[in-house]
Design a protein around this motif. Structure first.
Motif, mmCIF file in Angstrom:
data_model
loop_
_atom_site.group_PDB
_atom_site.id
_atom_site.type_symbol
_atom_site.label_atom_id
_atom_site.label_comp_id
_atom_site.label_asym_id
_atom_site.label_seq_id
_atom_site.Cartn_x
_atom_site.Cartn_y
_atom_site.Cartn_z
ATOM 1 N N GLU A 87 3.235 13.306 5.819
ATOM 2 C CA GLU A 87 2.596 13.836 7.028
ATOM 3 C C GLU A 87 3.589 14.070 8.159
ATOM 4 O OE1 GLU A 87 -0.780 14.917 9.386
ATOM 5 O OE2 GLU A 87 -0.834 14.295 7.284
ATOM 6 N N PHE A 88 4.520 13.119 8.334
ATOM 7 C CA PHE A 88 5.451 13.195 9.451
ATOM 8 C C PHE A 88 6.858 13.626 9.049
ATOM 9 C CE2 PHE A 88 2.182 10.161 10.924
ATOM 10 C CZ PHE A 88 1.720 10.891 12.011
ATOM 11 N N ASN A 89 7.034 13.935 7.764
ATOM 12 C CA ASN A 89 8.320 14.401 7.251
ATOM 13 C C ASN A 89 9.451 13.415 7.582
ATOM 14 O OD1 ASN A 89 9.916 16.209 5.812
ATOM 15 N ND2 ASN A 89 10.533 17.282 7.660
ATOM 16 N N ILE A 90 9.206 12.165 7.256
ATOM 17 C CA ILE A 90 10.204 11.117 7.468
ATOM 18 C C ILE A 90 10.415 10.349 6.179
ATOM 19 C CG2 ILE A 90 9.782 10.766 9.939
ATOM 20 C CD1 ILE A 90 8.167 8.214 8.841
ATOM 21 N N ARG A 91 11.548 9.717 6.054
ATOM 22 C CA ARG A 91 11.844 8.882 4.894
ATOM 23 C C ARG A 91 11.300 7.481 5.143
ATOM 24 N NH1 ARG A 91 17.545 6.953 4.077
ATOM 25 N NH2 ARG A 91 17.078 5.167 2.826
ATOM 26 N N HIS A 92 10.573 6.939 4.185
ATOM 27 C CA HIS A 92 10.044 5.570 4.300
ATOM 28 C C HIS A 92 11.188 4.577 4.197
ATOM 29 C CE1 HIS A 92 7.726 1.939 3.599
ATOM 30 N NE2 HIS A 92 8.575 1.702 2.614
ATOM 31 N N GLU A 93 11.210 3.648 5.125
ATOM 32 C CA GLU A 93 12.108 2.507 5.059
ATOM 33 C C GLU A 93 11.281 1.283 5.436
ATOM 34 O OE1 GLU A 93 16.178 3.066 6.494
ATOM 35 O OE2 GLU A 93 15.470 4.968 7.306
ATOM 36 N N SER A 94 11.766 0.125 5.057
ATOM 37 C CA SER A 94 11.029 -1.079 5.389
ATOM 38 C C SER A 94 12.020 -2.188 5.708
ATOM 39 C CB SER A 94 10.143 -1.489 4.220
ATOM 40 O OG SER A 94 9.353 -2.583 4.570
ATOM 41 N N PRO A 95 11.956 -2.728 6.898
ATOM 42 C CA PRO A 95 10.993 -2.492 7.968
ATOM 43 C C PRO A 95 11.316 -1.202 8.715
ATOM 44 C CG PRO A 95 12.616 -4.060 8.722
ATOM 45 C CD PRO A 95 12.929 -3.767 7.284
ATOM 46 N N GLN A 96 10.303 -0.666 9.351
ATOM 47 C CA GLN A 96 10.454 0.603 10.067
ATOM 48 C C GLN A 96 9.456 0.648 11.217
ATOM 49 O OE1 GLN A 96 9.494 4.001 7.612
ATOM 50 N NE2 GLN A 96 10.868 5.309 8.781
ATOM 51 N N TYR A 148 0.852 -1.199 0.000
ATOM 52 C CA TYR A 148 0.000 0.000 0.000
ATOM 53 C C TYR A 148 0.880 1.238 0.000
ATOM 54 C CZ TYR A 148 -3.521 -3.422 1.107
ATOM 55 O OH TYR A 148 -4.343 -4.522 1.060
ATOM 56 N N ARG A 149 1.592 1.417 -1.095
ATOM 57 C CA ARG A 149 2.574 2.493 -1.206
ATOM 58 C C ARG A 149 1.949 3.880 -1.036
ATOM 59 N NH1 ARG A 149 7.899 2.733 -0.239
ATOM 60 N NH2 ARG A 149 8.645 4.610 -1.177
ATOM 61 N N ASP A 150 0.700 4.068 -1.422
ATOM 62 C CA ASP A 150 0.070 5.379 -1.268
ATOM 63 C C ASP A 150 -0.060 5.760 0.216
ATOM 64 O OD1 ASP A 150 -1.829 3.279 -1.104
ATOM 65 O OD2 ASP A 150 -3.480 4.624 -1.590
ATOM 66 N N ILE A 151 -0.318 4.774 1.073
ATOM 67 C CA ILE A 151 -0.382 5.039 2.516
ATOM 68 C C ILE A 151 1.016 5.374 3.026
ATOM 69 C CG2 ILE A 151 -0.861 4.026 4.781
ATOM 70 C CD1 ILE A 151 -3.034 2.341 3.379
ATOM 71 N N SER A 152 2.013 4.630 2.561
ATOM 72 C CA SER A 152 3.396 4.898 2.945
ATOM 73 C C SER A 152 3.792 6.320 2.565
ATOM 74 C CB SER A 152 4.332 3.905 2.255
ATOM 75 O OG SER A 152 5.672 4.255 2.465
ATOM 76 N N ASN A 153 3.444 6.729 1.361
ATOM 77 C CA ASN A 153 3.774 8.085 0.908
ATOM 78 C C ASN A 153 3.079 9.142 1.762
ATOM 79 O OD1 ASN A 153 5.371 7.048 -1.134
ATOM 80 N ND2 ASN A 153 3.753 7.168 -2.675
ATOM 81 N N ILE A 181 6.849 5.624 16.318
ATOM 82 C CA ILE A 181 6.013 5.828 17.494
ATOM 83 C C ILE A 181 5.474 7.243 17.370
ATOM 84 C CG2 ILE A 181 5.897 5.946 20.003
ATOM 85 C CD1 ILE A 181 6.618 3.152 19.030
ATOM 86 N N VAL A 182 4.148 7.345 17.311
ATOM 87 C CA VAL A 182 3.489 8.642 17.158
ATOM 88 C C VAL A 182 2.776 8.971 18.464
ATOM 89 C CG1 VAL A 182 1.785 9.958 15.848
ATOM 90 C CG2 VAL A 182 3.170 8.214 14.687
ATOM 91 N N LYS A 183 3.079 10.143 18.997
ATOM 92 C CA LYS A 183 2.447 10.596 20.228
ATOM 93 C C LYS A 183 2.005 12.037 20.025
ATOM 94 C CE LYS A 183 3.179 10.958 25.189
ATOM 95 N NZ LYS A 183 4.113 10.676 26.290
ATOM 96 N N ASN A 184 0.743 12.282 20.299
ATOM 97 C CA ASN A 184 0.176 13.624 20.135
ATOM 98 C C ASN A 184 0.439 14.181 18.738
ATOM 99 O OD1 ASN A 184 -0.742 13.607 22.827
ATOM 100 N ND2 ASN A 184 1.232 14.363 23.538
ATOM 101 N N GLY A 185 0.351 13.318 17.743
ATOM 102 C CA GLY A 185 0.490 13.740 16.354
ATOM 103 C C GLY A 185 1.910 13.965 15.880
ATOM 104 N N GLU A 186 2.910 13.589 16.685
ATOM 105 C CA GLU A 186 4.310 13.765 16.296
ATOM 106 C C GLU A 186 5.068 12.454 16.465
ATOM 107 O OE1 GLU A 186 6.453 17.128 17.599
ATOM 108 O OE2 GLU A 186 4.678 18.372 17.759
ATOM 109 N N VAL A 187 6.007 12.205 15.567
ATOM 110 C CA VAL A 187 6.838 11.016 15.664
ATOM 111 C C VAL A 187 7.870 11.242 16.766
ATOM 112 C CG1 VAL A 187 8.517 9.556 14.478
ATOM 113 C CG2 VAL A 187 6.512 10.369 13.252
ATOM 114 N N ILE A 188 7.845 10.363 17.783
ATOM 115 C CA ILE A 188 8.806 10.481 18.877
ATOM 116 C C ILE A 188 9.880 9.397 18.805
ATOM 117 C CG2 ILE A 188 7.188 11.646 20.422
ATOM 118 C CD1 ILE A 188 6.900 8.912 21.902
ATOM 119 N N TYR A 189 9.702 8.435 17.924
ATOM 120 C CA TYR A 189 10.695 7.376 17.708
ATOM 121 C C TYR A 189 10.578 6.924 16.272
ATOM 122 C CZ TYR A 189 13.064 2.843 17.990
ATOM 123 O OH TYR A 189 13.893 1.776 17.773
ATOM 124 N N ASP A 190 11.729 6.804 15.605
ATOM 125 C CA ASP A 190 11.772 6.356 14.216
ATOM 126 C C ASP A 190 13.062 5.579 14.038
ATOM 127 O OD1 ASP A 190 11.853 6.056 11.436
ATOM 128 O OD2 ASP A 190 12.278 8.168 11.065
#
Length: 76
Positions: free
Chosen positions: A38-47, A28-33, A50-59
């Motif tokens: 949304e979170f301004n992160i680079r997609h990697e797999s596996p990845q 589901y690449r469209d969801i990945s994109n 952790i999202v808390k209060n709408g922000e990534v706190i662990y990647d």
């Protein structure tokens, strides 16, 4: 392999405040994109994100995925 390591370590008693979701973002690449944008992160797999209060706190990805780091990041 990363998913297997994480599943073997995961303790529901320790992670009572965490809702875990497995997303097959290769299929589901469209969801990945959207997540990447949304979170301004680079997609990697596996990845793990952790999202808390709408922000990534662990990647982290691949062999960097670590249960103890996730547990520490999710402490209130």
């Amino acid at each position: 392999m990363a998913l297997n390591r994480l599943e073997r370590s995961w303790s529901p008693e320790e992670m009572t405040e965490v809702k875990a979701y497995y997303l097959d973002l290769i299929s589901y690449r469209d969801i990945s994109n959207q997540i990447s944008s949304e979170f301004n992160i680079r997609h990697e797999s596996p990845q793990v994100l952790i999202v808390k209060n709408g922000e990534v706190i662990y990647d982290n990805s691949h062999m960097g995925i670590n249960y103890d780091d996730i547990k520490e990041a999710t402490k209130s």
